[in-house]
Design an enzyme around this catalytic site. Structure first.
Site, mmCIF file in Angstrom:
data_model
loop_
_atom_site.group_PDB
_atom_site.id
_atom_site.type_symbol
_atom_site.label_atom_id
_atom_site.label_comp_id
_atom_site.label_asym_id
_atom_site.label_seq_id
_atom_site.Cartn_x
_atom_site.Cartn_y
_atom_site.Cartn_z
ATOM 1 N N TRP A 1 7.982 -5.146 -6.613
ATOM 2 C CA TRP A 1 6.749 -6.357 -5.805
ATOM 3 C C TRP A 1 6.444 -7.015 -6.079
ATOM 4 C CZ3 TRP A 1 5.182 -2.861 -1.806
ATOM 5 C CH2 TRP A 1 5.563 -1.204 -1.641
ATOM 6 N N ASP B 1 -1.534 -8.245 -9.674
ATOM 7 C CA ASP B 1 -1.533 -6.836 -8.952
ATOM 8 C C ASP B 1 -1.226 -5.695 -9.662
ATOM 9 O OD1 ASP B 1 -0.595 -4.532 -6.966
ATOM 10 O OD2 ASP B 1 1.289 -5.510 -6.577
ATOM 11 N N LYS C 1 -3.698 5.630 -5.876
ATOM 12 C CA LYS C 1 -2.134 5.572 -7.369
ATOM 13 C C LYS C 1 -3.767 6.272 -8.280
ATOM 14 C CE LYS C 1 0.875 2.452 -5.990
ATOM 15 N NZ LYS C 1 1.269 3.325 -4.799
HETATM 16 N N1 PMP Z 1 2.293 -3.557 -5.278
HETATM 17 C C1 PMP Z 1 2.327 -2.246 -5.741
HETATM 18 C C2 PMP Z 1 2.867 -2.705 -7.285
HETATM 19 C C3 PMP Z 1 2.997 -0.997 -5.090
HETATM 20 O O1 PMP Z 1 3.111 0.059 -6.039
HETATM 21 C C4 PMP Z 1 2.828 -1.567 -3.741
HETATM 22 C C5 PMP Z 1 2.853 0.035 -2.897
HETATM 23 N N2 PMP Z 1 3.319 1.266 -3.767
HETATM 24 C C6 PMP Z 1 2.179 -1.988 -3.100
HETATM 25 C C7 PMP Z 1 1.965 -3.062 -3.668
HETATM 26 C C8 PMP Z 1 2.217 -2.195 -1.768
HETATM 27 O O2 PMP Z 1 0.773 -1.339 -1.245
HETATM 28 P P1 PMP Z 1 0.412 -0.671 -0.342
HETATM 29 O O3 PMP Z 1 1.612 0.160 0.748
HETATM 30 O O4 PMP Z 1 -0.734 0.189 -0.269
HETATM 31 O O5 PMP Z 1 0.385 -1.979 1.039
#
Ligand code: PMP
Length: 360
Positions: A102, A172, A196
């Site tokens: 991520w 994040d 989550k």
């Molecule tokens: N950052 C993290 C740490 C994530 O776990 C996720 C999704 N699992 C995201 C960003 C992306 O999120 P989204 O699918 O809501 O765009």
């Protein structure tokens, strides 16, 4: 009806109480004779809900008044662009930690707008650790420092807020927000998709220090401008009303559990139980550095990878679902967000013990 223990990384399990309340209120919300999905986001009743929701968020995370809380759409990934677009100001670069999939994706997006200074990277360990502090290289002339608190795919988590410098710290927290108390004042900005620990997909929460508003690049689309959303109390465009409503129920549920200190103890216990079980059993393995194991996403594997498919299908028959690891990492992953009861973890450990006996 059978409710499974859902170990999905997100969208993930919701507390039964929350689901039942949503069911109960579905046809007639607060005596209006319609559901929450059928009323205007600008109606007094919905605005009342947004105020309650914001207050509950502030109470739970102890957020001071110099921070705005925005309830947006677009998921975590929109934030990968919104952060640089809004925080770069007149700076040409930003600092990013590269500690997992991520952060890597956020870096790629930020590179569209600025030079990215990689503070430290654990890529050459397959993102199984956090680089040591004495290797961090921060560019003091950059706009901010960005890190991913919990790498959902790799199962790696910063145990503490990184000590950096005076630059705004951006985190994040998509997969760790509300799992334990944090010192909000250490941050310039925190964001998290709701699917989550906050509720369901469709809502993204941004907590931003007020002095960081109002510096968006001129190319910033209006919908991506934090200040616009702050001025409009997150009602600039039609809000994801149902997702916001579920969040309001989740926050009340969390308060009922005793707030973040109480839930943090349960979360620590849940992850400790499973990690110590795996450490004690040579049938399973964890590649993540023990100092940085995630409390939310337990990433592990079987020593004999050829048994993984059997493990997943037999677990499913026992009512333990979504244990398959992310496609980029393989193996197995058990996500233990706030709504996963301790009993779910106990049942998983029991299943893993039996499975090891049968195939070991
Ligand atoms: N950052 C993290 C740490 C994530 O776990 C996720 C999704 N699992 C995201 C960003 C992306 O999120 P989204 O699918 O809501 O765009």
């Amino acid at each position: 009806m059978r409710r499974n223990y859902n170990f999905s990384a997100g969208p993930s399990m919701l507390p039964e109480e929350v689901l039942l309340q949503a069911k109960e209120e579905l046809m007639d919300w607060r005596g209006l004779g319609v559901s929450i999905m059928e009323i205007s986001h600008r109606s007094p009743e919905f605005m009342e809900l947004t105020k309650e929701c914001e207050q509950d968020f502030r109470d739970l995370l102890n957020i001071s008044t110099n921070y705005k809380i925005l309830f947006l759409q677009g998921g975590g990934r929109s934030q990968f662009s919104m952060v640089p677009l809004n925080l770069l100001g007149n700076k040409k670069s930003a600092n990013y930690f590269d500690t997992g999939i991520w952060s890597n994706l956020a870096i790629k997006e930020a590179q569209r707008y600025c030079d990215v200074n990689c503070v430290a990277s654990s890529r050459d360990t397959n993102y199984c650790t956090i680089p040591p502090k004495d290797s961090w290289q921060i560019n003091d002339d950059a706009a901010y420092v960005y890190y991913v608190d919990n790498e959902t795919v790799n199962g790696v988590q910063f145990p503490d807020i990184p000590e950096v410098n005076e630059l705004p710290l951006v985190s994040d927290m998509s997969s760790s927000i509300l799992s334990k108390p944090i010192d909000e004042n250490r941050f310039g900005l925190i964001f998290a998709g709701a699917q989550k620990n906050i509720g369901i997909s469709g809502l993204t929460v941004v907590i931003i220090r007020e002095d960081l508003l109002g510096h968006a690049l001129t190319i910033t689309p209006t919908m991506f401008n934090y200040q616009v959303h702050a001025q409009e109390n997150s009602l600039y465009n039609t809000s994801p009303t149902f997702a916001w409503y579920i969040t309001s129920l989740m926050l009340k549920w969390l308060k009922k559990q005793g707030g973040l200190s109480a839930i943090a103890k349960i979360n620590a216990r849940k992850s400790q139980k499973i990690y110590s079980f795996i450490d004690s059993c040579d049938f399973y393995q964890i590649d993540v550095d023990p100092r940085y194991r995630s409390q939310m996403n337990v990433v592990f594997r079987l020593n004999d990878d050829s048994l993984t498919t059997n493990f997943i299908s037999e677990a499913k028959q026992t009512g333990l679902i979504n244990l398959k690891g992310h496609k980029l990492v393989g193996g197995l992953r058990a996500s233990l967000y706030n709504a996963m009861p301790e009993q779910g973890v106990d049942t998983l450990i029991q299943f893993m013990t039996d499975f090891a006996k049968r195939y070991g």
